[in-house]
Design a protein around this motif. Structure first.
Motif, PDB file in Angstrom:
ATOM      1  N   LEU A 103      17.001  29.557  49.215  1.00 13.82           N
ATOM      2  CA  LEU A 103      16.404  31.074  48.874  1.00 13.82           C
ATOM      3  C   LEU A 103      15.092  31.307  49.454  1.00 13.82           C
ATOM      4  CD1 LEU A 103      17.498  32.053  45.195  1.00 13.82           C
ATOM      5  CD2 LEU A 103      17.719  33.384  47.382  1.00 13.82           C
ATOM      6  N   LEU A 104      14.132  30.147  49.123  1.00 12.17           N
ATOM      7  CA  LEU A 104      12.627  30.325  49.582  1.00 12.17           C
ATOM      8  C   LEU A 104      12.876  30.258  50.871  1.00 12.17           C
ATOM      9  CD1 LEU A 104      11.053  28.127  46.670  1.00 12.17           C
ATOM     10  CD2 LEU A 104      10.761  30.525  47.138  1.00 12.17           C
ATOM     11  N   ASN A 105      13.427  29.399  51.510  1.00  9.57           N
ATOM     12  CA  ASN A 105      13.268  29.282  53.007  1.00  9.57           C
ATOM     13  C   ASN A 105      13.709  30.556  53.727  1.00  9.57           C
ATOM     14  OD1 ASN A 105      12.225  26.557  53.543  1.00  9.57           O
ATOM     15  ND2 ASN A 105      14.040  25.621  52.908  1.00  9.57           N
ATOM     16  N   ALA A 106      14.827  30.950  53.140  1.00  9.72           N
ATOM     17  CA  ALA A 106      15.217  32.142  53.939  1.00  9.72           C
ATOM     18  C   ALA A 106      14.357  33.425  53.611  1.00  9.72           C
ATOM     19  CB  ALA A 106      16.613  32.503  53.350  1.00  9.72           C
ATOM     20  N   GLY A 107      13.942  33.468  52.483  1.00  5.91           N
ATOM     21  CA  GLY A 107      13.101  34.435  52.152  1.00  5.91           C
ATOM     22  C   GLY A 107      11.780  34.307  52.895  1.00  5.91           C
ATOM     23  N   ARG A 108      11.197  33.291  52.975  1.00  5.54           N
ATOM     24  CA  ARG A 108       9.938  33.198  53.658  1.00  5.54           C
ATOM     25  C   ARG A 108      10.004  33.647  54.988  1.00  5.54           C
ATOM     26  NH1 ARG A 108       7.637  27.097  53.799  1.00  5.54           N
ATOM     27  NH2 ARG A 108       9.684  26.744  54.510  1.00  5.54           N
ATOM     28  N   ALA A 109      11.274  33.283  55.862  1.00  9.33           N
ATOM     29  CA  ALA A 109      11.472  33.654  57.291  1.00  9.33           C
ATOM     30  C   ALA A 109      11.441  35.116  57.129  1.00  9.33           C
ATOM     31  CB  ALA A 109      13.027  33.182  57.497  1.00  9.33           C
ATOM     32  N   ARG A 110      12.320  35.886  56.132  1.00 10.15           N
ATOM     33  CA  ARG A 110      12.210  37.455  56.131  1.00 10.15           C
ATOM     34  C   ARG A 110      10.753  37.931  56.129  1.00 10.15           C
ATOM     35  NH1 ARG A 110      16.829  40.253  55.730  1.00 10.15           N
ATOM     36  NH2 ARG A 110      16.146  41.611  54.206  1.00 10.15           N
ATOM     37  N   SER A 111      10.201  37.238  55.183  1.00 10.10           N
ATOM     38  CA  SER A 111       8.755  37.484  54.836  1.00 10.10           C
ATOM     39  C   SER A 111       7.808  37.492  55.760  1.00 10.10           C
ATOM     40  CB  SER A 111       8.002  37.176  53.572  1.00 10.10           C
ATOM     41  OG  SER A 111       7.534  36.088  53.710  1.00 10.10           O
ATOM     42  N   MET A 112       7.819  36.455  56.773  1.00 12.75           N
ATOM     43  CA  MET A 112       7.138  36.192  57.701  1.00 12.75           C
ATOM     44  C   MET A 112       7.254  37.135  58.840  1.00 12.75           C
ATOM     45  SD  MET A 112       4.982  33.675  57.060  1.00 12.75           S
ATOM     46  CE  MET A 112       4.074  33.467  58.969  1.00 12.75           C
TER      47      MET A 112
END
Ligand SMILES: N[C@@H](CCC(=O)N[C@@H](CS)C(=O)NCC(=O)O)C(=O)O
Length: 245
Positions: A103-112
């Motif tokens: 979740l964090l990896n996917a969410g970080r990608a979207r937030s970046m």
């Protein structure tokens, strides 16, 4: 005990480690880590010439611990108070931690990707001397964002793929909770790791982050669909004070 924690104050991975350490009454010297800028010194400190460097990193008398999960296990081992990862539930909690990582990896990608289009978010993330370079700050910051995105394989074209992957994980969490207070019945690291995973959808209001970073970390699409999970996370925070005071 002499412990030093290198961390990024608003990063969910760092916050997980800080919670586990505080839960066990372990005090640390806290050192803020600036992505990219502090990497060479950390590489040297860890004697790691190749491979990815990330924080949290905990320096202990027994050596360096370089992953939030390992830090939580270390805190369980050497700290006081009830374990967050009881031996009997370790495998299950490790699975939840893996879900949190996804979740964090996917969410970080979207937030970046959101941050890339927001000059204020780029400026905010820079260390003060560079942030104050006026017209140069954002172009320099963009280079940094590009390097960071390359490091984590973040690509604009994957936004929808990440959203679907996140929905799978969030649906699974919702089913596991089924209206209960805690993932495994009693409070454990499973709750900590999943509650912090929701930071990439809607950061807790008290998270130490600047306004544009908060904007970039807020996923309006997913936030609306998973309001129930966010209320669960808020209740866990109210009861266990997830964020450092
Ligand atoms: N599996 C690791 C992941 C940690 C991680 O991805 N940290 C990122 C947070 S954004 C980081 O250190 N970024 C700074 C950098 O890469 O320079 C953990 O649980 O500690």
């Amino acid at each position: 005990m002499d412990l030093t924690l290198f961390h990024i104050p608003f990063s969910p991975w760092s916050l997980k480690a800080r919670f586990a350490l505080a839960h066990h009454g372990l005090r640390t010297n806290e050192r803020e880590y600036k992505p990219l800028f502090d990497e060479p010194a950390m590489r040297f400190r860890l004697r790691k010439a190749r491979g990815r460097i990330s924080v949290p990193v905990l320096l202990t008398p027994d050596g360096a611990v370089t992953d939030s999960w390992e830090i939580a296990l270390y805190a369980d081992r050497v700290g006081s108070g009830p374990p967050l990862i009881p031996a009997a539930e370790r495998a299950q909690i490790a699975n939840w931690n893996a879900a949190s990582e996804r979740l964090l990896n996917a969410g970080r990608a979207r937030s970046m990707v959101r941050a890339t289009g927001d000059p204020e978010a780029i400026r905010e993330a820079l260390p003060a001397p560079i942030r104050n370079l006026d017209a140069l700050a954002v172009p320099v910051g963009r280079v940094g964002v590009r390097l960071f995105n390359r490091k984590y394989g973040i690509r604009e074209g994957d936004l929808e793929l990440h959203a679907s992957a996140m929905r799978l994980e969030l649906d699974h969490l919702q089913q596991a909770l089924a209206g209960r207070s805690y993932v495994l019945g009693d409070f454990s690291y499973a709750d900590v790791t999943m509650a912090f995973a929701l930071q990439v959808i809607d950061p807790l209001p008290a998270t130490p982050m600047a306004p544009a970073a908060r904007r970039a970390s807020t996923d309006d699409e997913l936030r609306r669909s998973y309001a129930e999970l966010l209320s669960w996370r808020d209740r866990v925070h109210a009861r266990h004070r997830l964020l450092p005071s």
